[in-house]
Design a protein around this motif. Structure first.
Motif, PDB file in Angstrom:
ATOM      1  N   GLY A 219       0.813  -1.076  -0.080  1.00 37.91           N
ATOM      2  CA  GLY A 219      -0.141  -0.188   0.144  1.00 37.91           C
ATOM      3  C   GLY A 219       0.932   1.363   0.046  1.00 37.91           C
ATOM      4  N   ARG A 220       1.844   1.243   0.818  1.00 43.75           N
ATOM      5  CA  ARG A 220       2.733   2.455   1.116  1.00 43.75           C
ATOM      6  C   ARG A 220       3.503   2.423   0.093  1.00 43.75           C
ATOM      7  NH1 ARG A 220       5.661   6.349   3.234  1.00 43.75           N
ATOM      8  NH2 ARG A 220       7.724   5.970   3.858  1.00 43.75           N
TER       9      ARG A 220
ATOM     10  N   THR B 196      -2.748  13.061   7.641  1.00 39.51           N
ATOM     11  CA  THR B 196      -3.092  12.227   6.847  1.00 39.51           C
ATOM     12  C   THR B 196      -4.567  12.520   6.312  1.00 39.51           C
ATOM     13  OG1 THR B 196      -1.950  10.441   7.441  1.00 39.51           O
ATOM     14  CG2 THR B 196      -3.386  10.058   5.688  1.00 39.51           C
ATOM     15  N   VAL B 197      -4.493  13.148   5.006  1.00 38.12           N
ATOM     16  CA  VAL B 197      -5.887  13.479   4.489  1.00 38.12           C
ATOM     17  C   VAL B 197      -6.330  12.823   3.500  1.00 38.12           C
ATOM     18  CG1 VAL B 197      -5.328  15.994   5.046  1.00 38.12           C
ATOM     19  CG2 VAL B 197      -4.931  15.264   2.866  1.00 38.12           C
ATOM     20  N   SER B 198      -5.617  11.650   3.034  1.00 30.81           N
ATOM     21  CA  SER B 198      -6.255  10.661   2.073  1.00 30.81           C
ATOM     22  C   SER B 198      -5.602   9.334   2.121  1.00 30.81           C
ATOM     23  CB  SER B 198      -5.974  11.266   0.514  1.00 30.81           C
ATOM     24  OG  SER B 198      -4.749  11.186   0.320  1.00 30.81           O
ATOM     25  N   ALA B 199      -6.215   8.504   1.447  1.00 27.11           N
ATOM     26  CA  ALA B 199      -5.760   7.072   1.609  1.00 27.11           C
ATOM     27  C   ALA B 199      -6.480   6.448   0.488  1.00 27.11           C
ATOM     28  CB  ALA B 199      -6.505   6.306   2.965  1.00 27.11           C
ATOM     29  N   ARG B 200      -5.433   5.685  -0.164  1.00 28.95           N
ATOM     30  CA  ARG B 200      -5.816   4.548  -1.283  1.00 28.95           C
ATOM     31  C   ARG B 200      -6.823   3.900  -0.882  1.00 28.95           C
ATOM     32  NH1 ARG B 200      -0.341   3.990  -4.871  1.00 28.95           N
ATOM     33  NH2 ARG B 200       0.452   2.932  -3.073  1.00 28.95           N
ATOM     34  N   LYS B 328      -1.326 -13.778  -6.148  1.00 28.16           N
ATOM     35  CA  LYS B 328      -2.285 -12.873  -5.404  1.00 28.16           C
ATOM     36  C   LYS B 328      -1.824 -11.493  -5.966  1.00 28.16           C
ATOM     37  CE  LYS B 328      -1.981 -15.705  -1.293  1.00 28.16           C
ATOM     38  NZ  LYS B 328      -2.962 -16.137  -0.789  1.00 28.16           N
ATOM     39  N   ILE B 329      -2.949 -10.682  -6.273  1.00 24.36           N
ATOM     40  CA  ILE B 329      -2.857  -9.459  -6.892  1.00 24.36           C
ATOM     41  C   ILE B 329      -3.914  -8.499  -6.049  1.00 24.36           C
ATOM     42  CG2 ILE B 329      -3.504  -8.104  -8.807  1.00 24.36           C
ATOM     43  CD1 ILE B 329      -2.988 -10.428 -10.559  1.00 24.36           C
ATOM     44  N   THR B 330      -3.127  -7.193  -5.716  1.00 27.06           N
ATOM     45  CA  THR B 330      -4.055  -6.123  -5.150  1.00 27.06           C
ATOM     46  C   THR B 330      -3.644  -4.862  -6.015  1.00 27.06           C
ATOM     47  OG1 THR B 330      -2.134  -5.655  -3.588  1.00 27.06           O
ATOM     48  CG2 THR B 330      -4.007  -6.956  -2.786  1.00 27.06           C
ATOM     49  N   CYS B 331      -4.913  -4.242  -6.176  1.00 30.14           N
ATOM     50  CA  CYS B 331      -4.775  -2.870  -6.746  1.00 30.14           C
ATOM     51  C   CYS B 331      -4.910  -1.915  -5.533  1.00 30.14           C
ATOM     52  CB  CYS B 331      -5.735  -2.642  -7.653  1.00 30.14           C
ATOM     53  SG  CYS B 331      -5.705  -3.936  -9.103  1.00 30.14           S
ATOM     54  N   ARG B 332      -4.151  -0.765  -5.799  1.00 31.24           N
ATOM     55  CA  ARG B 332      -4.485   0.530  -4.771  1.00 31.24           C
ATOM     56  C   ARG B 332      -5.216   1.269  -5.636  1.00 31.24           C
ATOM     57  NH1 ARG B 332      -3.470  -0.871   0.497  1.00 31.24           N
ATOM     58  NH2 ARG B 332      -2.392  -2.728   0.349  1.00 31.24           N
ATOM     59  N   MET B 401      -1.875   8.998   1.882  1.00 28.47           N
ATOM     60  CA  MET B 401      -1.339   7.777   2.551  1.00 28.47           C
ATOM     61  C   MET B 401      -1.690   6.599   1.428  1.00 28.47           C
ATOM     62  SD  MET B 401      -2.390   5.537   5.769  1.00 28.47           S
ATOM     63  CE  MET B 401      -4.110   5.273   5.494  1.00 28.47           C
ATOM     64  N   GLY B 402      -0.614   5.722   1.114  1.00 26.88           N
ATOM     65  CA  GLY B 402      -0.508   5.004  -0.145  1.00 26.88           C
ATOM     66  C   GLY B 402      -1.504   3.668   0.164  1.00 26.88           C
ATOM     67  N   GLY B 403      -1.370   3.471   1.485  1.00 28.34           N
ATOM     68  CA  GLY B 403      -2.139   1.951   1.855  1.00 28.34           C
ATOM     69  C   GLY B 403      -3.682   2.547   2.088  1.00 28.34           C
ATOM     70  N   SER B 404      -4.189   1.443   2.782  1.00 30.64           N
ATOM     71  CA  SER B 404      -5.795   1.440   2.517  1.00 30.64           C
ATOM     72  C   SER B 404      -6.324   1.170   3.941  1.00 30.64           C
ATOM     73  CB  SER B 404      -6.319   0.742   1.578  1.00 30.64           C
ATOM     74  OG  SER B 404      -5.695   0.684   0.339  1.00 30.64           O
TER      75      SER B 404
END
Lengths: 468, 468
Positions: A219-220, B196-200, B328-332, B401-404
């Motif tokens: 994520g990060r 932090t004002v946003s997150a993916r 295993k795949i994840t998209c942000r 924030m890159g993470g979710s």
């Protein structure tokens, strides 16, 4: 032929014992590639040595190597004028993974119907053991053999016979023979007798790709450093084109196309893609455009990924951007391809295509072998054809072998000997896969065939076989 | 402020205890994704409930779900006119694999210098626990709090908070609040305070490719049936182009490019690729062409393979043509992308590109979340900015924030609440990776900040914060 009939009768009497011996032998997990099985390797070698001694041989030796030991045994009682055969086989087996796919435990050999299931029963413990049983039958009935025999059963075939070259070179003086008769190999079909006249070679590489120095949170960090799994996928994907051909520059240099005779021979074989798909469970055949399935398997070189891994592969989800990715690759080679050169071409090609942000480490294994082809007019092939024709009531077909036996080259280059394949395994017996099996009737057919091969070769005058 | 000073003094006195409590809590291997840790999950939930009770709360409840239970606790003693906060965190942790990369065992939290190492210390046990410790300090000194608090600590964040939506919906009547203050999240740098004002967002898929119905010998069969590892490599390689962009048609639909203001804000941040590469150990940054590293991490969607496997991955060599390959795949995701739609686009794209001889099975997990953005004028953000400016002597920077955190959407859609991130973890603390750590001084800074946040918010009149 009265002597031979006694031998054959003796083998008949011992049928049940022969099978139970195979069960005992195949229950030893002699997995050469896994250090945890070191003691089992020694146990299997010891078991074989005992079996040779019980058969009546006095010269039975453990030949150590830097890896696993080979077992050597000899019978030289037929005298200098008699033919001499070097019998080859291997007592090591492939790892049994994936374990969960086995219907019965891999090292609890189990007879179901006419098949015995277990790791190594087909490759190569069954075909190997029956030669010792035939030896025993000769000595226990006639007290002698019509030819000299040298048995060399190695323990590293499934690892590419890494130390056999050295071992054979060191003992070249004792291993002299007319030719090698191999208990390893296997026929291509259970219903049609065949003689294997070629085998593909092998070149092997292992790749490690690295990106970040540690696993990162996807994520990060996702999207800002390279993911080694993406880079590996691109490298692997780029190794074949849409025609199924290997794209590594120079890979096909020196590879002769099939001759019209070879293609015609293959067309005449009783083979159908449909039956092949039934057997393998694959939804479609797939490979280099312009070749049939058997042409691809026997006469065309390949590049296969045998294993690929990286990142989180366990249960559930782990959003990781992994630090490493790995692949194991092997190429099957045909005449004209040198294993070292192919490995080098592949290495160069991969390094050139490496993207930024990724480093590549390549480990070439010693697991290399040139392709092999038996001369058309080989005297051992003639005896094999005769024996198989009598046993099965029809002449054997010439077939190729997709797999590789690195020792073919050892015997050729170090001892100057050709190798005749005379294994009674069949290629559909799931060797190297879960639920490997061996056909029990072929244990007995193999015994008869080997007894007859030795008998027939023993009747021939030396001059007929051995030039000057 | 005399009340607050007592609370802060109390926290100072308890500094050693606060740390030893974290060690105790983080030694419980509450790995939500692995069923083997079911009992540990219960143990961690129980430990938290005990801690709440020791802090003086009477309403402490275990809220069961179809997966792991959440822990709920509340303090409503400030009365109906006082502000009410919903405090969010999670007590579950990521799997610790690969275990061999840890310098000290993941569940034996170890202090070295100013850091404590252990799975979950940063994500999210340290930042979560300190809020309970602040609660304790208020109640043990003042006997009351200036605002109402509802704590909701879940046990499935590392699995995508699969059952939290349902749980929050069922208990919506009890979870009413002015906004959510999240102990999960983390600041982007230890040296610069940030808000932090946003997150993916997140969309996740798992692929299984199948060729033959069983593993085959790559010598015999190589080149004549498709190898699922080759097919998987091609599919994965085809998901990005040479510009680092995702090739799935429609993937970028609705994605707004960064505003000049966003780009300028990022340019002003004290960030260098060089320092970033030092921190991650990656040889180069890599990603979508046309964007800087932070732009890629915070505002651009990604597709990452988190795990890839198939064939023989053990020691030594096994010349297998495997039956299966897995990824295993994840998209942000960023604002404008719907998780279900992205998963569907990916599914369609992969199915279209599937080669002959291979079948594909796709499992979409519930592990989905929309991207989040905090309104610029949010009252909680104002308090957070004030507290951070006082604590660190400089105003915090707005960061992405890159993470979710999937619960952001739950709180928004089910409860209508915004979430203010107020975690004292830092993004470089190797969460989801070996040797995860938390900075011990930030445990204490976090305690002070939360104490002040609650105090300041408690002084505000309800009308100032809550529109009728």
């Amino acid at each position: 032929m009265s002597g031979l009939s006694e031998v054959l009768a003796r083998l008949d009497q011992c049928a049940a014992t022969s099978l139970s011996e195979l069960i005992e032998f195949a229950s030893i997990p002699s997995v050469s590639a896994q250090p945890a099985h070191q003691a089992d390797m020694e146990r299997a070698a010891g078991w074989l040595m005992e079996r040779f001694k019980r058969a009546g041989l006095q010269t039975v030796e453990r030949w150590p190597t830097a890896g696993h030991a080979a077992v050597y045994a000899e019978y030289l009682g037929a005298g200098e004028d008699a033919p001499t055969l070097l019998v080859y086989g291997h007592y090591d087996v492939q790892p049994p993974d994936p374990l969960e796919k086995w219907h019965t435990p891999p090292f609890t050999p189990t007879v179901r119907g006419e098949r015995i299931y277990g790791r190594g029963v087909s490759d190569d413990k069954g075909p190997l053991l029956l030669t010792v049983q035939v030896l025993d039958a000769y000595l226990s009935t006639l007290g002698r053999l019509p030819l000299n025999l040298k048995f060399l059963f190695e323990g590293e075939e499934e690892m590419g016979s890494a130390h056999l070259n050295e071992l054979v070179a060191q003992n070249a003086g004792r291993l002299g023979a007319d030719f090698v008769l191999s208990a390893d190999g296997g026929m291509w079909s259970a219903s049609v007798p065949s003689l294997t006249v070629s085998a593909r070679g092998l070149a092997a590489l292992e790749l490690t790709l690295r990106g970040a120095s540690k696993d990162l949170h996807s994520g990060r960090h996702g999207g800002s450093v390279h993911n080694p799994l993406h880079a590996l996928a691109s490298l692997i994907a780029g190794l074949h084109n849409e025609s199924g051909r290997v794209t590594v520059p120079g890979f096909y240099d020196g590879v002769a196309d099939l001759t019209p005779q070879q293609r015609e021979g293959i067309r005449q074989l009783p083979f159908s893609d449909e039956a092949y798909l039934n057997q393998t469970g694959a939804p479609a055949v797939y490979g280099e455009v312009g070749y049939s399935t058997l042409e691809r398997q026997w006469h065309r070189p390949t590049l296969e990924v045998n294993g690929l891994w990286g990142g989180y592969t366990g249960e559930g989800s782990k959003t990781v951007l992994p630090a490493e990715a790995h692949a194991k690759i092997t190429c099957r080679l045909v005449p004209g391809q040198e294993p070292e050169r192919i490995a080098q071409l592949l290495r160069t090609h991969l390094e050139r295509r490496l993207p930024p942000g990724i480093t590549l480490q390549i480990h070439s294994s010693d697991h290399g072998a040139r392709a092999y082809r038996l001369p058309d007019d080989h005297p051992g092939a003639a005896v094999a054809r005769e024996v198989l024709a009598e046993l099965y009531g029809k002449p054997p077909l010439d077939v190729g072998m997709g797999g590789s036996i690195p020792v073919l080259e050892t015997f050729q280059s170090v001892l100057g000997l050709d190798t005749v394949f005379f294994s009674f395994a069949v290629g559909d017996e799931d060797i190297h896969a879960p639920n490997e099996f061996f056909r029990v009737p072929r244990l007995y057919e193999g015994q008869k065939a080997w007894a007859q091969f030795w008998w027939k070769l023993g009747q021939q005058k030396l001059a007929e076989r051995r030039p000057s």
